[in-house]
Design a protein around this motif. Structure first.
Motif, mmCIF file in Angstrom:
data_model
loop_
_atom_site.group_PDB
_atom_site.id
_atom_site.type_symbol
_atom_site.label_atom_id
_atom_site.label_comp_id
_atom_site.label_asym_id
_atom_site.label_seq_id
_atom_site.Cartn_x
_atom_site.Cartn_y
_atom_site.Cartn_z
ATOM 1 N N GLU A 118 0.853 -1.190 0.000
ATOM 2 C CA GLU A 118 0.000 0.000 0.000
ATOM 3 C C GLU A 118 0.893 1.247 0.000
ATOM 4 O OE1 GLU A 118 -3.298 0.269 -0.096
ATOM 5 O OE2 GLU A 118 -3.702 -1.891 0.000
ATOM 6 N N VAL A 119 0.501 2.252 -0.771
ATOM 7 C CA VAL A 119 1.277 3.481 -0.867
ATOM 8 C C VAL A 119 1.498 4.097 0.513
ATOM 9 C CG1 VAL A 119 1.270 5.831 -1.816
ATOM 10 C CG2 VAL A 119 0.576 3.900 -3.256
ATOM 11 N N ALA A 120 0.527 3.986 1.398
ATOM 12 C CA ALA A 120 0.640 4.551 2.747
ATOM 13 C C ALA A 120 1.763 3.902 3.560
ATOM 14 C CB ALA A 120 -0.688 4.407 3.484
ATOM 15 N N ARG A 121 2.191 2.692 3.159
ATOM 16 C CA ARG A 121 3.257 2.000 3.897
ATOM 17 C C ARG A 121 4.649 2.276 3.334
ATOM 18 N NH1 ARG A 121 2.667 -3.912 5.376
ATOM 19 N NH2 ARG A 121 4.041 -3.226 7.036
ATOM 20 N N LEU A 122 4.718 2.983 2.204
ATOM 21 C CA LEU A 122 6.029 3.262 1.598
ATOM 22 C C LEU A 122 6.966 4.050 2.524
ATOM 23 C CD1 LEU A 122 5.073 3.965 -2.119
ATOM 24 C CD2 LEU A 122 6.017 1.869 -1.119
ATOM 25 N N PRO A 123 6.478 5.029 3.289
ATOM 26 C CA PRO A 123 7.391 5.730 4.204
ATOM 27 C C PRO A 123 8.063 4.791 5.212
ATOM 28 C CG PRO A 123 5.405 7.023 3.905
ATOM 29 C CD PRO A 123 5.152 5.691 3.250
ATOM 30 N N ALA A 124 7.397 3.730 5.612
ATOM 31 C CA ALA A 124 8.023 2.767 6.530
ATOM 32 C C ALA A 124 9.178 2.039 5.841
ATOM 33 C CB ALA A 124 6.980 1.767 7.041
ATOM 34 N N LEU A 125 9.044 1.768 4.551
ATOM 35 C CA LEU A 125 10.146 1.140 3.814
ATOM 36 C C LEU A 125 11.319 2.104 3.649
ATOM 37 C CD1 LEU A 125 8.182 -0.828 1.091
ATOM 38 C CD2 LEU A 125 9.539 -1.785 2.962
ATOM 39 N N VAL A 126 11.013 3.364 3.390
ATOM 40 C CA VAL A 126 12.061 4.380 3.295
ATOM 41 C C VAL A 126 12.794 4.476 4.637
ATOM 42 C CG1 VAL A 126 12.503 6.860 2.985
ATOM 43 C CG2 VAL A 126 10.956 5.644 1.418
ATOM 44 N N ALA A 127 12.059 4.392 5.729
ATOM 45 C CA ALA A 127 12.679 4.447 7.058
ATOM 46 C C ALA A 127 13.612 3.251 7.271
ATOM 47 C CB ALA A 127 11.605 4.491 8.147
ATOM 48 N N VAL A 128 13.227 2.072 6.802
ATOM 49 C CA VAL A 128 14.110 0.902 6.905
ATOM 50 C C VAL A 128 15.408 1.186 6.170
ATOM 51 C CG1 VAL A 128 14.435 -1.498 6.156
ATOM 52 C CG2 VAL A 128 12.300 -0.818 7.259
ATOM 53 N N GLY A 129 15.313 1.691 4.947
ATOM 54 C CA GLY A 129 16.514 1.998 4.173
ATOM 55 C C GLY A 129 17.386 3.034 4.844
ATOM 56 N N ARG A 130 16.762 4.063 5.393
ATOM 57 C CA ARG A 130 17.497 5.153 6.033
ATOM 58 C C ARG A 130 18.258 4.669 7.273
ATOM 59 N NH1 ARG A 130 13.334 8.516 7.305
ATOM 60 N NH2 ARG A 130 13.185 9.122 5.129
ATOM 61 N N GLN A 131 17.695 3.711 7.996
ATOM 62 C CA GLN A 131 18.300 3.258 9.249
ATOM 63 C C GLN A 131 19.355 2.176 9.055
ATOM 64 O OE1 GLN A 131 14.876 2.110 11.511
ATOM 65 N NE2 GLN A 131 14.116 4.202 11.673
ATOM 66 N N LEU A 132 19.354 1.540 7.893
ATOM 67 C CA LEU A 132 20.261 0.414 7.665
ATOM 68 C C LEU A 132 21.683 0.902 7.406
ATOM 69 C CD1 LEU A 132 19.742 -2.644 7.533
ATOM 70 C CD2 LEU A 132 19.784 -2.422 5.061
ATOM 71 N N GLU A 133 22.639 0.203 7.976
ATOM 72 C CA GLU A 133 24.042 0.509 7.711
ATOM 73 C C GLU A 133 24.711 -0.722 7.138
ATOM 74 O OE1 GLU A 133 26.142 2.001 11.064
ATOM 75 O OE2 GLU A 133 24.962 3.836 11.174
ATOM 76 N N GLY A 134 25.597 -0.489 6.209
ATOM 77 C CA GLY A 134 26.358 -1.574 5.614
ATOM 78 C C GLY A 134 27.645 -1.023 5.053
ATOM 79 N N ALA A 135 28.573 -1.907 4.781
ATOM 80 C CA ALA A 135 29.872 -1.513 4.249
ATOM 81 C C ALA A 135 29.881 -1.627 2.731
ATOM 82 C CB ALA A 135 30.960 -2.402 4.846
ATOM 83 N N ALA A 136 30.574 -0.701 2.086
ATOM 84 C CA ALA A 136 30.765 -0.761 0.643
ATOM 85 C C ALA A 136 31.615 -1.991 0.307
ATOM 86 C CB ALA A 136 31.434 0.516 0.151
ATOM 87 N N PHE A 137 31.488 -2.479 -0.905
ATOM 88 C CA PHE A 137 32.231 -3.665 -1.333
ATOM 89 C C PHE A 137 32.310 -3.672 -2.852
ATOM 90 C CE2 PHE A 137 27.771 -4.660 -0.792
ATOM 91 C CZ PHE A 137 27.431 -5.297 -1.973
ATOM 92 N N THR A 138 33.080 -4.586 -3.388
ATOM 93 C CA THR A 138 33.181 -4.761 -4.834
ATOM 94 C C THR A 138 32.741 -6.166 -5.192
ATOM 95 O OG1 THR A 138 34.960 -3.148 -5.048
ATOM 96 C CG2 THR A 138 34.717 -4.737 -6.839
ATOM 97 N N LEU A 139 31.843 -6.247 -6.166
ATOM 98 C CA LEU A 139 31.435 -7.538 -6.729
ATOM 99 C C LEU A 139 32.230 -7.747 -8.009
ATOM 100 C CD1 LEU A 139 27.529 -7.736 -6.637
ATOM 101 C CD2 LEU A 139 29.125 -9.341 -5.657
ATOM 102 N N GLU A 140 32.759 -8.928 -8.183
ATOM 103 C CA GLU A 140 33.460 -9.281 -9.412
ATOM 104 C C GLU A 140 32.533 -10.186 -10.216
ATOM 105 O OE1 GLU A 140 36.402 -8.172 -10.434
ATOM 106 O OE2 GLU A 140 36.874 -7.049 -8.605
ATOM 107 N N LEU A 141 31.824 -9.606 -11.174
ATOM 108 C CA LEU A 141 30.865 -10.357 -11.980
ATOM 109 C C LEU A 141 31.634 -11.212 -12.987
ATOM 110 C CD1 LEU A 141 28.264 -7.510 -12.556
ATOM 111 C CD2 LEU A 141 28.177 -9.353 -10.863
ATOM 112 N N ASP A 142 31.594 -12.520 -12.784
ATOM 113 C CA ASP A 142 32.425 -13.400 -13.611
ATOM 114 C C ASP A 142 31.727 -14.669 -14.083
ATOM 115 O OD1 ASP A 142 32.276 -14.675 -11.168
ATOM 116 O OD2 ASP A 142 34.431 -14.987 -10.961
ATOM 117 N N GLN A 143 30.446 -14.796 -13.822
ATOM 118 C CA GLN A 143 29.708 -15.991 -14.240
ATOM 119 C C GLN A 143 28.435 -15.587 -14.965
ATOM 120 O OE1 GLN A 143 28.909 -18.092 -10.555
ATOM 121 N NE2 GLN A 143 30.570 -19.503 -11.013
ATOM 122 N N ILE A 144 28.184 -16.207 -16.102
ATOM 123 C CA ILE A 144 26.918 -16.038 -16.815
ATOM 124 C C ILE A 144 26.231 -17.390 -16.794
ATOM 125 C CG2 ILE A 144 25.821 -15.569 -19.043
ATOM 126 C CD1 ILE A 144 28.036 -13.554 -19.578
#
Length: 170
Positions: A50-76
């Motif tokens: 529901e559109v009314a619940r989108l701000p709660a998802l934005v809040a999840v994103g805003r509160q989450l912390e993670g470290a940057a990293f590099t992906l080496e895409l090497d398999q198809i």
């Protein structure tokens, strides 16, 4: 209602490169290539919200912390039953796995359901493939420096970014 998911967005140079790879893979697999603007790696698919619940998802994103990293895409490869061809990394950075686990935990704690399937990080290159893409190894790998994650909504064949958050560097 909006169909939403959290994903790793690509930067324009990698997006262009992957779009070129997608065209070649789609041609071999007799499928439809992913458009450059739609190239991403899904971290957590939530589905219709529901559109009314989108701000709660934005809040999840805003509160989450993670470290940057590099992906080496090497398999198809392909998900044969889904008729999808993809590109992925043979080695998954611990920071990617930690980000995905933290995201799913935060979503669950906020009352959102996510897919129950095991996390299989990949970038979809082609859909509706008439022929299965034979597994291939790319050498050299395509490096993907990941420094952000985003919340996207899909619909009408396009994606709208609803929020983007940086990952910690250094």
């Amino acid at each position: 209602m909006r169909r939403v998911f959290f994903a790793l967005p690509t930067d324009p140079p990698l997006q262009s490169t992957l779009a070129e790879v997608a065209i070649g893979v789609a041609k071999r697999a007799e499928g439809r290539p992913t458009r450059a603007a739609s190239i991403h790696l899904t971290l957590a698919f939530i589905g219709d919200v529901e559109v009314a619940r989108l701000p709660a998802l934005v809040a999840v994103g805003r509160q989450l912390e993670g470290a940057a990293f590099t992906l080496e895409l090497d398999q198809i490869g392909a998900f044969r039953r889904a008729k999808v061809a993809w590109i992925a990394a043979s080695v998954l950075p611990p920071a990617l796995m930690a980000l995905q686990r933290s995201l799913v935990a935060a979503l669950t704690q906020s009352g959102f359901d996510t897919e129950a399937r095991p996390f299989a990080p990949h970038v979809t290159l082609a859909r509706h493939c008439a022929r299965a893409q034979d597994p291939m190894v790319l050498a050299p790998a395509l490096p993907w420096p990941v420094d952000a994650f985003a919340l996207w909504a899909s619909g009408g064949g396009r994606y709208d970014e609803l929020g983007r958050w940086p990952l910690l560097t250094g």
